[in-house]
Write a protein that holds these residues in place. Structure first.
Motif, PDB file in Angstrom:
ATOM      1  N   CYS A 235       0.706  -1.219  -0.133  1.00  0.00           N
ATOM      2  CA  CYS A 235       0.074  -0.012   0.112  1.00  0.00           C
ATOM      3  C   CYS A 235       0.737   1.287   0.111  1.00  0.00           C
ATOM      4  O   CYS A 235       0.512   2.293  -0.731  1.00  0.00           O
ATOM      5  CB  CYS A 235      -1.000  -0.065   1.333  1.00  0.00           C
ATOM      6  SG  CYS A 235      -2.228  -1.284   0.941  1.00  0.00           S
ATOM      7  N   ALA A 236       1.788   1.202   0.835  1.00  0.00           N
ATOM      8  CA  ALA A 236       2.914   2.397   0.908  1.00  0.00           C
ATOM      9  C   ALA A 236       3.360   2.692  -0.459  1.00  0.00           C
ATOM     10  O   ALA A 236       3.624   3.889  -0.997  1.00  0.00           O
ATOM     11  CB  ALA A 236       4.008   2.265   2.034  1.00  0.00           C
ATOM     12  N   GLN A 237       3.812   1.364  -1.281  1.00  0.00           N
ATOM     13  CA  GLN A 237       4.685   1.721  -2.379  1.00  0.00           C
ATOM     14  C   GLN A 237       3.463   2.206  -3.661  1.00  0.00           C
ATOM     15  O   GLN A 237       4.078   2.517  -4.467  1.00  0.00           O
ATOM     16  CB  GLN A 237       5.277   0.541  -2.768  1.00  0.00           C
ATOM     17  CG  GLN A 237       6.376   0.184  -1.757  1.00  0.00           C
ATOM     18  CD  GLN A 237       7.670   0.230  -2.685  1.00  0.00           C
ATOM     19  OE1 GLN A 237       7.909   0.201  -3.711  1.00  0.00           O
ATOM     20  NE2 GLN A 237       8.724   0.117  -1.882  1.00  0.00           N
ATOM     21  N   ASN A 238       2.398   1.834  -3.498  1.00  0.00           N
ATOM     22  CA  ASN A 238       1.411   2.072  -4.603  1.00  0.00           C
ATOM     23  C   ASN A 238       0.140   2.951  -4.107  1.00  0.00           C
ATOM     24  O   ASN A 238      -0.869   2.841  -4.470  1.00  0.00           O
ATOM     25  CB  ASN A 238       0.898   0.869  -5.145  1.00  0.00           C
ATOM     26  CG  ASN A 238       0.442   1.013  -6.464  1.00  0.00           C
ATOM     27  OD1 ASN A 238       0.678   1.892  -7.347  1.00  0.00           O
ATOM     28  ND2 ASN A 238      -0.461  -0.093  -6.845  1.00  0.00           N
ATOM     29  N   ARG A 239       0.630   3.703  -3.254  1.00  0.00           N
ATOM     30  CA  ARG A 239      -0.440   4.674  -2.592  1.00  0.00           C
ATOM     31  C   ARG A 239      -1.382   5.278  -3.345  1.00  0.00           C
ATOM     32  O   ARG A 239      -2.793   5.416  -3.312  1.00  0.00           O
ATOM     33  CB  ARG A 239       0.516   5.770  -1.728  1.00  0.00           C
ATOM     34  CG  ARG A 239      -0.516   6.356  -0.468  1.00  0.00           C
ATOM     35  CD  ARG A 239       0.259   7.215   0.237  1.00  0.00           C
ATOM     36  NE  ARG A 239       1.541   6.828   0.750  1.00  0.00           N
ATOM     37  CZ  ARG A 239       1.453   6.029   1.960  1.00  0.00           C
ATOM     38  NH1 ARG A 239       0.517   5.883   2.793  1.00  0.00           N
ATOM     39  NH2 ARG A 239       2.820   5.817   2.392  1.00  0.00           N
ATOM     40  N   GLU A 240      -0.852   5.951  -4.413  1.00  0.00           N
ATOM     41  CA  GLU A 240      -1.553   7.132  -5.170  1.00  0.00           C
ATOM     42  C   GLU A 240      -2.489   6.145  -5.971  1.00  0.00           C
ATOM     43  O   GLU A 240      -3.603   6.690  -6.205  1.00  0.00           O
ATOM     44  CB  GLU A 240      -0.793   8.048  -6.051  1.00  0.00           C
ATOM     45  CG  GLU A 240       0.113   8.987  -5.289  1.00  0.00           C
ATOM     46  CD  GLU A 240      -0.505   9.858  -4.313  1.00  0.00           C
ATOM     47  OE1 GLU A 240      -1.725  10.148  -4.531  1.00  0.00           O
ATOM     48  OE2 GLU A 240       0.038   9.839  -3.029  1.00  0.00           O
ATOM     49  N   GLU A 241      -1.943   5.283  -6.674  1.00  0.00           N
ATOM     50  CA  GLU A 241      -2.918   4.376  -7.608  1.00  0.00           C
ATOM     51  C   GLU A 241      -4.052   3.677  -6.879  1.00  0.00           C
ATOM     52  O   GLU A 241      -5.121   3.581  -7.347  1.00  0.00           O
ATOM     53  CB  GLU A 241      -2.091   3.420  -8.355  1.00  0.00           C
ATOM     54  CG  GLU A 241      -1.015   3.955  -9.534  1.00  0.00           C
ATOM     55  CD  GLU A 241      -1.838   4.623 -10.711  1.00  0.00           C
ATOM     56  OE1 GLU A 241      -3.084   4.420 -10.737  1.00  0.00           O
ATOM     57  OE2 GLU A 241      -1.196   5.564 -11.225  1.00  0.00           O
ATOM     58  N   ILE A 242      -3.729   3.340  -5.765  1.00  0.00           N
ATOM     59  CA  ILE A 242      -4.795   2.543  -4.842  1.00  0.00           C
ATOM     60  C   ILE A 242      -5.851   3.578  -4.290  1.00  0.00           C
ATOM     61  O   ILE A 242      -6.741   3.249  -4.479  1.00  0.00           O
ATOM     62  CB  ILE A 242      -3.928   1.882  -3.696  1.00  0.00           C
ATOM     63  CG1 ILE A 242      -3.036   0.812  -4.081  1.00  0.00           C
ATOM     64  CG2 ILE A 242      -5.057   1.543  -2.641  1.00  0.00           C
ATOM     65  CD1 ILE A 242      -2.426   0.265  -2.882  1.00  0.00           C
ATOM     66  N   LEU A 243      -5.292   5.061  -3.861  1.00  0.00           N
ATOM     67  CA  LEU A 243      -6.273   5.851  -3.660  1.00  0.00           C
ATOM     68  C   LEU A 243      -7.236   6.224  -4.747  1.00  0.00           C
ATOM     69  O   LEU A 243      -8.339   6.326  -4.489  1.00  0.00           O
ATOM     70  CB  LEU A 243      -5.699   6.973  -3.083  1.00  0.00           C
ATOM     71  CG  LEU A 243      -4.921   7.135  -1.893  1.00  0.00           C
ATOM     72  CD1 LEU A 243      -4.035   8.074  -1.362  1.00  0.00           C
ATOM     73  CD2 LEU A 243      -5.989   6.992  -0.802  1.00  0.00           C
ATOM     74  N   ARG A 244      -6.686   6.165  -6.157  1.00  0.00           N
ATOM     75  CA  ARG A 244      -7.545   6.568  -7.127  1.00  0.00           C
ATOM     76  C   ARG A 244      -8.327   5.255  -7.383  1.00  0.00           C
ATOM     77  O   ARG A 244      -9.589   5.379  -7.783  1.00  0.00           O
ATOM     78  CB  ARG A 244      -6.689   6.576  -8.617  1.00  0.00           C
ATOM     79  CG  ARG A 244      -6.454   8.417  -8.769  1.00  0.00           C
ATOM     80  CD  ARG A 244      -5.857   8.167 -10.275  1.00  0.00           C
ATOM     81  NE  ARG A 244      -4.246   7.837 -10.209  1.00  0.00           N
ATOM     82  CZ  ARG A 244      -3.235   8.769  -9.758  1.00  0.00           C
ATOM     83  NH1 ARG A 244      -3.411   9.911  -9.657  1.00  0.00           N
ATOM     84  NH2 ARG A 244      -2.147   8.187  -9.890  1.00  0.00           N
ATOM     85  N   ALA A 245      -8.082   4.202  -7.252  1.00  0.00           N
ATOM     86  CA  ALA A 245      -8.891   3.087  -7.432  1.00  0.00           C
ATOM     87  C   ALA A 245     -10.210   3.186  -6.548  1.00  0.00           C
ATOM     88  O   ALA A 245     -11.076   2.793  -6.629  1.00  0.00           O
ATOM     89  CB  ALA A 245      -8.088   1.675  -7.513  1.00  0.00           C
ATOM     90  N   MET A 246      -9.511   3.389  -5.036  1.00  0.00           N
ATOM     91  CA  MET A 246     -10.408   3.578  -3.986  1.00  0.00           C
ATOM     92  C   MET A 246     -11.860   4.625  -4.378  1.00  0.00           C
ATOM     93  O   MET A 246     -12.956   4.375  -4.408  1.00  0.00           O
ATOM     94  CB  MET A 246      -9.824   3.748  -2.671  1.00  0.00           C
ATOM     95  CG  MET A 246      -9.142   2.541  -2.361  1.00  0.00           C
ATOM     96  SD  MET A 246      -8.348   3.167  -0.639  1.00  0.00           S
ATOM     97  CE  MET A 246      -9.715   3.053   0.737  1.00  0.00           C
ATOM     98  N   GLU A 247     -11.046   5.516  -4.953  1.00  0.00           N
ATOM     99  CA  GLU A 247     -12.240   6.710  -5.340  1.00  0.00           C
ATOM    100  C   GLU A 247     -13.262   6.170  -6.495  1.00  0.00           C
ATOM    101  O   GLU A 247     -14.390   6.432  -6.385  1.00  0.00           O
ATOM    102  CB  GLU A 247     -11.533   7.854  -5.840  1.00  0.00           C
ATOM    103  CG  GLU A 247     -11.221   8.887  -5.072  1.00  0.00           C
ATOM    104  CD  GLU A 247     -10.220   9.999  -5.538  1.00  0.00           C
ATOM    105  OE1 GLU A 247     -10.709  10.486  -6.702  1.00  0.00           O
ATOM    106  OE2 GLU A 247      -9.281  10.365  -5.132  1.00  0.00           O
TER     107      GLU A 247
END
Lengths: 282, 282
Positions: A235-247
């Motif tokens: 999660c820490a390494q892919n934070r931005e993409e994960i946050l976008r997918a969560m949105e």
């Protein structure tokens, strides 16, 4: 005729690394297979196995003269280890990895210098279990491996890495590290977090309720049993993409919630039907 | 010695109803087994099976004189059918069902009058597949069945219904219809909607991405393949409890999102660890 290496060094033989060693031996992909493991009992288990030729407590010792190094540690240790072993590998050696995130790793590993070229990879194998006791030579067969060269990575080592994973029985796909991270945020990391949070919510309920849980809940939450520390790093390494997918998920979720709340039941059915068609096509 | 009925009538033999017929015959739970099916080809298939004694196009004809009727239709048809057959059953007959929601059904079915007593049930069996072609005599074995009497339901028919499902190999649990609906909103309906919405979101992405999907995504979304129309009815019947379960999920989800967004990675790990402990205990 498989692409063969002289010396394959596996750094950190857990589920993936030990399966890799077994598979590489079974398929004759390297003349010699060495490992580096931090824990003495893992080194002992490797040394006693029939796929490992030597087990080392020092990463540089394990990688000395190797022409292929596969880093199988949690994601945050991949670049430091690549930096450590690159000066002692054979000239022109290849370092690859099995990390679940790629942008940051590939960018930083390209800059480590030394004698080796880094070509990132993500074999989509493994399970919620971890540890070499679950390793199996067929873990990679018919699974997908994503290889993620940078525009600056020379083509020859990319080809050899692609061929190495294909020789292990994998379907290999080549995409940029950035595209990789966007894809896995959606098809792997987001599903994992949904399963985890559903589990967190249910953990707060009467344990008696769970006698009413069926196979559906078991399947939906299975991946939540994954190692929490490993997933913290991912999660820490892919934070931005994960946050976008969560949105993106939240948008569809609110659409469903609004349809349910406002009794627009046929709009809700159309959403479910769309999900069903997707799942049927998987 | 199983509790035996003279005539068991199964209304709408799909996956659950036909499995019930096979299992009841195999275990000798009824001397005669009749079905009502709307579609001629289903009646024909039943009549040709070895578990069905007669197949009828009219529900009252099928239920005439029956001492046990099991309604296996989608949830919105259960009460209308109970109302239709109750006047023609044997005096003191029992009507039970397999519906996934219970509060509204049990409340309304208690008021249908006629000669039968309604005792709601929800056998937690079945799968994302539907239709009698997937029926199997062992579908119910070792699964949980929730029986949901009202405070006003007389105890003797409740006992017979509990025994009937237990005789089919199920673990039977008795709770109020309201508690049932709260429980299944969390352990069944919410997981279903999460799987569906994840599928809806992914349906909007490049289909090529799915070659990167692993077993995790397949497991997490499996139940999204369920019949959309059936799930529309379930959602409509259990709207309030599902909305409450969705809210509870959203609270934990926002906690995760905030931890991820604000780089509180060890708080995120603690959440994942809590989910893992729950899943490991399932």
């Amino acid at each position: 005729m498989p692409s063969s290496f002289h010396t394959l060094t596996i750094l950190a033989p857990g589920l993936l690394g030990a399966s890799l060693g077994q598979a590489a031996r079974a398929r004759g992909l390297a003349r010699s297979i060495r490992v580096w493991a931090r824990r003495a009992e893992v080194r002992l288990a490797c040394a006693q196995s029939d796929w490992c030729d030597s087990a080392h407590a020092d990463a540089q010792e394990a990688a000395a003269g190797a022409d292929l190094v596969v880093v199988c540690t949690p994601v945050e240790h991949i670049v430091p280890l690549a930096r450590e072993v690159s000066p002692v590998c054979a000239e022109g050696a290849i370092i690859t990895d099995v990390g679940s995130t790629k942008s940051r790793i590939c960018r930083e590993a390209a800059a480590v210098g030394g004698r080796a070229v880094f070509v990132g990879a993500h074999p989509m194998a493994g399970s919620e279990k971890s540890g070499m006791e679950h390793a199996r030579a067929d873990l990679f067969e018919n699974r997908t491996c994503i290889v993620t060269p940078l525009p600056s990575t020379p083509p020859a080592p990319v080809d050899r890495v692609v061929r190495f994973w294909a020789d292990l029985g994998m379907r290999v796909k080549t995409v940029s590290p950035e595209e990789h991270d966007e894809i896995v945020a959606h098809v792997s990391h987001l599903p994992h977090l949904l399963a985890s949070i559903l589990s967190v919510q249910l953990a707060g309920k009467d344990p008696e309720w769970m006698s009413c849980a069926g196979q559906g809940l078991r399947d939906t939450t299975r991946i939540a049993a994954g190692h929490a520390g490993l997933w913290r790093s991912i999660c820490a390494q892919n934070r931005e993409e994960i946050l976008r997918a969560m949105e993106g998920f939240e948008e569809e979720w609110q659409r469903l919630r609004s349809a349910l709340h406002n009794q627009r039941d046929f709009e809700l059915e159309r959403l479910l039907e769309r999900g069903k068609r997707f799942r049927d096509s998987l």
